[in-house]
Motif scaffolding. Structure first.
Motif, PDB file in Angstrom:
ATOM      1  N   LEU A  11       0.872  -1.209   0.001  1.00 14.95           N
ATOM      2  CA  LEU A  11       0.034   0.004  -0.001  1.00 14.95           C
ATOM      3  C   LEU A  11       0.778   1.439   0.034  1.00 14.95           C
ATOM      4  O   LEU A  11       0.291   2.375  -0.463  1.00 14.95           O
ATOM      5  N   ARG A 115     -13.322   1.823   9.664  1.00 12.26           N
ATOM      6  CA  ARG A 115     -11.659   2.037   9.600  1.00 12.26           C
ATOM      7  C   ARG A 115     -11.113   1.762  10.773  1.00 12.26           C
ATOM      8  O   ARG A 115     -11.700   1.652  11.940  1.00 12.26           O
ATOM      9  N   LEU A 120      -6.872   3.265   8.071  1.00  8.28           N
ATOM     10  CA  LEU A 120      -7.274   2.277   6.890  1.00  8.28           C
ATOM     11  C   LEU A 120      -8.541   1.699   7.178  1.00  8.28           C
ATOM     12  O   LEU A 120      -9.042   1.160   8.224  1.00  8.28           O
ATOM     13  N   GLN A 130     -11.558  -1.793  -0.294  1.00  6.65           N
ATOM     14  CA  GLN A 130     -11.540  -0.843  -1.002  1.00  6.65           C
ATOM     15  C   GLN A 130     -10.698   0.556  -0.366  1.00  6.65           C
ATOM     16  O   GLN A 130     -11.242   1.185   0.653  1.00  6.65           O
ATOM     17  N   LEU A 131      -9.409   0.991  -0.934  1.00  8.51           N
ATOM     18  CA  LEU A 131      -8.750   2.050  -0.186  1.00  8.51           C
ATOM     19  C   LEU A 131      -9.628   3.191  -0.711  1.00  8.51           C
ATOM     20  O   LEU A 131     -10.107   3.329  -1.911  1.00  8.51           O
ATOM     21  N   SER A 149      -6.767  10.833   5.638  1.00  6.84           N
ATOM     22  CA  SER A 149      -7.379   9.724   5.215  1.00  6.84           C
ATOM     23  C   SER A 149      -6.995   8.711   6.236  1.00  6.84           C
ATOM     24  O   SER A 149      -7.532   7.996   7.083  1.00  6.84           O
ATOM     25  N   TYR A 150      -5.642   8.189   6.101  1.00  7.71           N
ATOM     26  CA  TYR A 150      -5.098   7.153   6.715  1.00  7.71           C
ATOM     27  C   TYR A 150      -3.606   7.418   6.907  1.00  7.71           C
ATOM     28  O   TYR A 150      -2.829   8.126   6.015  1.00  7.71           O
ATOM     29  N   LEU A 152       0.177   5.346   7.252  1.00 12.55           N
ATOM     30  CA  LEU A 152       0.653   4.029   7.183  1.00 12.55           C
ATOM     31  C   LEU A 152       2.129   3.728   7.941  1.00 12.55           C
ATOM     32  O   LEU A 152       3.230   4.279   7.568  1.00 12.55           O
ATOM     33  N   GLU A 211      -7.021  12.902   1.253  1.00 15.05           N
ATOM     34  CA  GLU A 211      -7.869  12.768   0.245  1.00 15.05           C
ATOM     35  C   GLU A 211      -8.704  14.200   0.440  1.00 15.05           C
ATOM     36  O   GLU A 211      -8.431  14.914   1.104  1.00 15.05           O
TER      37      GLU A 211
END
Length: 226
Positions: A11, A115, A120, A130-131, A149-150, A152, A211
């Motif tokens: 990802l 999430r 995530l 679905q990302l 959004s997320y 990592l 996003e």
């Protein structure tokens, strides 16, 4: 689990390498290579060049199931026990050995969130994953608002620092500006009716995915009644 780690790194990076996997798992590249070779023979991984790996369809299904368990357990620890997002990853390492029914009961108890604490999506039981249409903060266009959004990363120091900056999933960034002659980015965070500005270095800007911000709600017209 190696398959889950391959999924997570896929990802973030275009190519998953033995070196990065070893760093994340705390083992040497030769040890990762031996384990990976076993999974290649079983049809769960395939080689991507000399030192790269990618999941097969069968491997992806197993990795998504493992990710679902871990993310549900992480969300449970945060909701029910007050864990911080920088604490849950090590604490949830044992989730893969937990009974499926227990995990699903935990999921129901916390209201089936969409999430995990890091933003995530939690994979569905049927394997759907679905990302969001998100990109690293380092690639976001200047002068465009965004929403985090997320994130990592499982690095506790990085996550703790991001929390101090309030740069966490769901936070609105009123502006994103690249600082000339460097890789740093200045962000303006709007939260709880207050505005703060922070400078984010390149390493953090690569792991924070953002996003497009939703369009602001239209204000109702002013009343002409007196």
């Amino acid at each position: 689990m190696l398959l889950k780690e391959v999924l997570l790194q896929s990802l973030e990076y275009k190519r998953v390498t033995l070196g990065r996997l070893g760093e994340q798992l705390g083992v040497s590249p030769p040890a990762v290579s031996r384990r990976a070779q076993q999974l290649v023979r079983r049809g769960y991984l395939e080689r991507d060049g000399a030192c790269g790996l990618r999941l097969t369809g069968a491997g992806l299904r197993i990795a998504l199931d493992a990710l679902r368990k871990q993310e549900i357990f992480e969300a449970y620890l945060v909701r029910e026990f007050g864990y911080r997002w920088d604490e849950v990853r090590p604490a949830a390492a044992g989730a893969l050995r937990m009974d499926d029914d227990l995990i699903e009961r935990m999921y129901a108890q916390i209201g089936r969130p969409l999430r995990c604490p890091h933003g995530l999506p939690i994979p569905a039981r049927d394997g759907r994953f679905q990302l969001p249409q998100a990109v690293p903060l380092s690639e976001w266009p200047s002068d465009q608002p965004a929403v985090v959004s997320y994130v990592l990363s499982s690095n506790r120091e990085m996550l703790r620092y991001l929390a101090e900056l309030e740069l966490m999933p769901g936070v609105y960034l009123a502006s994103v500006t690249r600082i000339p002659f460097g890789d740093s980015i200045k962000v303006q965070i709007e939260r709880d009716r207050s505005t703060r500005e922070h400078v984010v270095g390149a390493a953090l800007a690569r792991i924070v995915f953002v996003e497009a911000a939703p369009a602001p709600r239209a204000r109702p017209p002013l009343s002409t009644n007196h």
